[in-house]
Design a protein around this motif. Structure first.
Motif, mmCIF file in Angstrom:
data_model
loop_
_atom_site.group_PDB
_atom_site.id
_atom_site.type_symbol
_atom_site.label_atom_id
_atom_site.label_comp_id
_atom_site.label_asym_id
_atom_site.label_seq_id
_atom_site.Cartn_x
_atom_site.Cartn_y
_atom_site.Cartn_z
ATOM 1 N N HIS A 49 0.857 -1.182 0.000
ATOM 2 C CA HIS A 49 0.000 0.000 0.000
ATOM 3 C C HIS A 49 0.893 1.231 0.000
ATOM 4 N N LEU A 76 0.301 6.101 -7.802
ATOM 5 C CA LEU A 76 -0.384 4.808 -7.732
ATOM 6 C C LEU A 76 -1.658 4.819 -8.571
ATOM 7 N N THR A 77 -2.391 5.913 -8.515
ATOM 8 C CA THR A 77 -3.601 6.038 -9.342
ATOM 9 C C THR A 77 -3.240 5.965 -10.820
ATOM 10 N N GLN A 80 -2.387 2.456 -11.765
ATOM 11 C CA GLN A 80 -3.619 1.675 -11.853
ATOM 12 C C GLN A 80 -4.369 2.008 -13.146
ATOM 13 N N ASP A 81 -4.456 3.289 -13.489
ATOM 14 C CA ASP A 81 -5.117 3.702 -14.735
ATOM 15 C C ASP A 81 -4.403 3.149 -15.961
ATOM 16 N N GLY A 83 -3.060 0.305 -16.065
ATOM 17 C CA GLY A 83 -3.224 -1.143 -16.049
ATOM 18 C C GLY A 83 -1.974 -1.887 -15.598
ATOM 19 N N ILE A 85 -0.837 -1.894 -12.281
ATOM 20 C CA ILE A 85 -1.098 -2.446 -10.952
ATOM 21 C C ILE A 85 -2.598 -2.578 -10.769
ATOM 22 N N GLU A 86 -2.969 -3.401 -9.795
ATOM 23 C CA GLU A 86 -4.381 -3.559 -9.446
ATOM 24 C C GLU A 86 -4.486 -3.757 -7.946
ATOM 25 N N GLU A 87 -5.672 -3.507 -7.431
ATOM 26 C CA GLU A 87 -5.877 -3.713 -5.999
ATOM 27 C C GLU A 87 -5.695 -5.184 -5.672
ATOM 28 N N LYS A 95 -5.382 0.180 1.154
ATOM 29 C CA LYS A 95 -5.545 -0.481 -0.127
ATOM 30 C C LYS A 95 -4.173 -0.912 -0.656
ATOM 31 N N PHE A 97 -1.682 -2.890 -3.398
ATOM 32 C CA PHE A 97 -1.653 -3.094 -4.840
ATOM 33 C C PHE A 97 -0.688 -4.205 -5.191
ATOM 34 N N THR A 100 0.284 -6.170 -12.254
ATOM 35 C CA THR A 100 -0.437 -6.978 -13.244
ATOM 36 C C THR A 100 0.576 -7.596 -14.203
#
Length: 178
Positions: A49, A76-77, A80-81, A83, A85-87, A95, A97, A100
């Motif tokens: 996290h 981090l956002t 994630q956007d 693609g 990393i993911e939760e 949260k 991560f 992927t």
């Protein structure tokens, strides 16, 4: 703010206070995209996290550098956007991560750059450990703060300036004799 890391007459590399350049401006630890790679690498090593990532970097640099939450969480956002990393199901309040498959491929494509970045962070930590890091840095910061408070904010006569210089010279000589 203490004067740690600021030079009195130019640049002090700032191993102890770190990151200050000429004119008192902070040098950036990472160029564009480098922090993103470091965070992705740390997440690929194990799900993490944001707070854990900040602490991991701080530990690597032996306290010399810790990225701010205001930089880490937007990165981090972004990861994630993208693609990369993911939760990860952590069930906790924070949260976590995980990387992927695309994130792992991205790291593989930039393996040399990632290796250099991680080595740089480790080297910063090694430098800090070698120079005494915490206790010496604290003492230097205290000295600079005392000087700033005594000389920088008050009118000081010539004799007092010579007394201060004599104290500093004596301390330097004692250190050299160690």
């Amino acid at each position: 703010m203490t004067m740690a890391g600021r030079g009195w007459g130019g640049e002090w590399s700032g191993e102890w206070g770190g990151g200050w350049g000429r004119e008192g401006r902070r040098r950036r630890m990472f160029d564009s995209g480098e922090l993103r790679l470091v965070l992705l690498k740390l997440i690929a090593d194990q799900p993490r996290h944001g707070y854990d990532l900040i602490r991991a970097i701080e530990e690597m640099t032996h306290g010399t550098y810790a990225p701010s939450p205001g930089v880490v969480y937007p990165t981090l956002t972004m990861l994630q956007d993208m693609g990369l990393i993911e939760e990860a199901g952590s069930g906790g309040a924070r949260k976590a991560f995980a990387a992927t498959a695309d994130g792992l491929a991205h790291l593989a494509e930039r393996a040399d750059e990632v290796e250099r970045l991680m080595a740089r962070l480790t080297e910063i930590g090694d430098d800090r450990r070698r120079t005494g890091g915490g206790p010496v840095g604290r003492a230097v910061a205290n000295l600079l703060a005392a000087l700033w408070n005594r000389v920088g904010k008050q009118r000081v006569d010539e004799k007092r300036l010579h007394d201060i210089a004599a104290i500093l010279d004596e301390a330097a000589q004692k250190i050299e004799r160690l």
